[in-house]
Write a protein that holds these residues in place. Structure first.
Motif, short mmCIF file in Angstrom:
data_model
loop_
_atom_site.label_atom_id
_atom_site.label_comp_id
_atom_site.label_asym_id
_atom_site.label_seq_id
_atom_site.Cartn_x
_atom_site.Cartn_y
_atom_site.Cartn_z
N THR A 43 0.83 -1.21 0.00
CA THR A 43 0.00 0.00 0.00
C THR A 43 0.86 1.25 0.00
N VAL A 44 1.95 1.26 0.78
CA VAL A 44 2.84 2.43 0.83
C VAL A 44 3.50 2.66 -0.52
N LEU A 102 -4.22 4.60 -12.01
CA LEU A 102 -5.22 3.92 -11.19
C LEU A 102 -6.07 2.96 -12.00
N LEU A 103 -6.41 3.32 -13.24
CA LEU A 103 -7.19 2.40 -14.09
C LEU A 103 -6.39 1.14 -14.40
N VAL A 104 -5.11 1.31 -14.70
CA VAL A 104 -4.27 0.14 -14.97
C VAL A 104 -4.15 -0.74 -13.73
N GLN A 105 -4.04 -0.10 -12.57
CA GLN A 105 -3.98 -0.85 -11.32
C GLN A 105 -5.25 -1.69 -11.13
N GLY A 113 -4.88 -10.23 -10.36
CA GLY A 113 -4.74 -10.18 -8.91
C GLY A 113 -3.46 -9.52 -8.44
N VAL A 114 -2.91 -8.59 -9.22
CA VAL A 114 -1.63 -7.99 -8.88
C VAL A 114 -1.68 -6.51 -9.17
N THR A 115 -0.96 -5.74 -8.38
CA THR A 115 -0.75 -4.32 -8.62
C THR A 115 0.74 -4.05 -8.51
N VAL A 121 6.29 -6.81 -3.64
CA VAL A 121 6.46 -7.53 -2.37
C VAL A 121 6.14 -9.02 -2.49
N GLY A 122 5.63 -9.49 -3.65
CA GLY A 122 5.41 -10.91 -3.87
C GLY A 122 4.12 -11.45 -3.29
N ILE A 123 3.01 -10.72 -3.45
CA ILE A 123 1.72 -11.24 -3.02
C ILE A 123 0.74 -11.12 -4.19
N ARG A 124 -0.30 -11.96 -4.16
CA ARG A 124 -1.33 -11.96 -5.19
C ARG A 124 -2.70 -12.02 -4.52
N MET A 125 -3.72 -11.57 -5.25
CA MET A 125 -5.08 -11.60 -4.74
C MET A 125 -5.93 -12.51 -5.60
#
Length: 439
Positions: A43-44, A102-105, A113-115, A121-125
């Motif tokens: 997030t930071v 922001l749209l691409v994000q 599942g990635v931004t 940082v190596g995480i996925r949603m």
């Protein structure tokens, strides 16, 4: 008229009887919850990226607007500033760049599942129920709006919604309030399985499903015991593609006793494939398992196999000249499987797979079923044929492919094209390996 048959509603694995996701299923697949520290760092990073895009507006545009606010005519005062064009550009360009960012994000979050921060940082949603990509509107947009709304309370809002709410998850998967509203789940791909690796995810699902269905049972041996009543003995009476069919000894047809005694099936403890031995089974030993077919004669050569060397490995992978023709009796070769068992290739060749079918060009070959819980091997995966006296491997259109590893290089096999095997090669089929041994 064409009739359309619907398969019905999709069955989602890993849900309980109420349709709620079971945390133990995701854990069995190898998914690891994303740690809170890295979630905050993601997030930071994304906030810093937005701030960097807004930096020209903060340096040039915002001071110009503030200086014009106190004037009697703010618009005229703003337009009368020297270099007003650059000031307007410093307002418009950052705004447009931030909107695109922001749209691409959001698109990447809904599709993969990635931004930017999550990739760093190596995480996925993923969707918490299907463990696949989240939906765009609920999974990406709703989650994003909740996080943006938390900044209405500076410092306290983001701290409570983003940092502390994951601690209130009763299932201990660190799903915060935005994750619950969006039905999403953040996973750590550095310490666990990447859910967007389709091949590994498919293997993990099949492995878990196999472990849930399979029950380990001890099967009786078909070998002739050293002593015991004759009614407990089974003999092979017919050969099928899946192995040997046995019948009780006391039910043999009259006059078949001598012929049957010469074709008893030998016991194989823990062998990953079905085999048949032409001789009477000795006591269990540590000798290699030799696969031979004495039940039916084998053709001396495959009639449909190509006869030229051009159909084998390309010249770029190493020059090859056809050896002198050998008779069926002189052909010899074996595979040392990664399980430690040895497979002798008969004169008619062999077909490997989970449930191989010997038809067409391999109608006279020996079918060798191989146990593969991960199902990386196709049912009919690979054929071994004798071509002009050389042993050749032919991929039969398998799902995960086959390859020859030679001198540290892996050479993929084109489906349907024979490739020469040399002694010392390593043959890969699916996720299994075998060493080639030739005289």
């Amino acid at each position: 008229m064409i009739w359309e048959i619907e398969d019905g509603p999709r069955v989602i694995e890993g849900l309980d009887h109420r349709g709620r996701p079971r945390p133990e299923y995701a854990a069995a697949l190898g998914l690891v919850p994303a740690p809170i520290g890295r979630r905050m760092l993601a997030t930071v990073i994304e906030a810093l990226a937005v701030g960097l895009l807004q930096l020209p507006m903060l340096i040039f545009g915002l001071p110009a607007i503030l200086s014009a606010v106190g004037q009697p005519d703010p618009v005229a005062a703003f337009l009368a500033r020297p270099g007003v064009g650059w000031v307007i550009a410093s307002l418009v360009v950052p705004y447009a760049a931030t909107t695109v960012f922001l749209l691409v994000q959001l698109i990447l979050l809904g599709r993969r599942g990635v931004t930017l921060g999550k990739a760093f940082v190596g995480i996925r949603m993923v969707n918490v129920k299907t463990l696949e990509r989240p939906t765009f509107w609920r999974g990406a947009v709703v989650r994003y709006l909740i996080q943006v709304a938390s900044f209405a309370l500076p410092l306290l809002g983001p701290l409570l919604v983003i940092a502390l709410s994951p601690l209130f998850d009763s299932q201990r998967r660190r799903r915060g309030w935005p994750d619950r509203a969006a039905a999403t789940y953040l996973v750590d791909i550095r310490r666990g399985l990447n859910p967007y690796d389709a091949k590994r995810m498919r293997i993990a699902r099949k492995t878990v499903a196999t472990d849930l269905r399979d029950e380990k049972t001890s099967l009786p041996s078909l070998a002739t015991p050293a002593s015991g009543p004759a009614t407990d003995v089974y003999i092979p009476v017919a050969r099928k593609s899946g192995g040997v069919v046995g019948a009780p000894k006391d039910r043999r047809p009259a006059g078949a006793a001598d012929a049957a005694d010469d074709h008893r099936a030998a016991p194989i403890q823990g062998a990953p494939f079905a085999v048949e031995s032409p001789a009477e089974a000795p006591a269990p030993s540590r000798e290699p398992v030799v696969v031979a077919d004495a039940a039916s004669p084998r053709p001396s050569a495959m009639p449909s196999a190509p006869a030229s060397a051009e159909t084998l490995l390309p010249a770029a992978q190493g020059a090859w000249s056809p050896p002198e023709l050998m008779t069926a009796a002189e052909r010899s070769g074996s595979l040392q499987l990664d399980s430690g068992d040895e497979l002798t290739i008969p004169a008619g060749g062999a077909v490997l797979g989970r449930a191989p079918s010997t038809t067409g060009a391999d109608a006279g070959a020996l079918a060798v079923p191989i146990v593969d819980p991960t199902k990386s091997i196709s049912k009919t995966h690979l054929a071994l044929r004798w071509v002009e006296g050389a042993l050749a491997a032919v991929d039969l259109g398998s799902t995960n492919g086959s390859a020859i590893i030679r001198d540290g290089r892996e050479i993929d096999l084109a489906p349907g094209s024979p490739a020469e095997l040399r002694s010392g090669d390593t043959l890969r089929f699916g996720d299994r390996h075998a060493s080639v041994r030739l005289p």
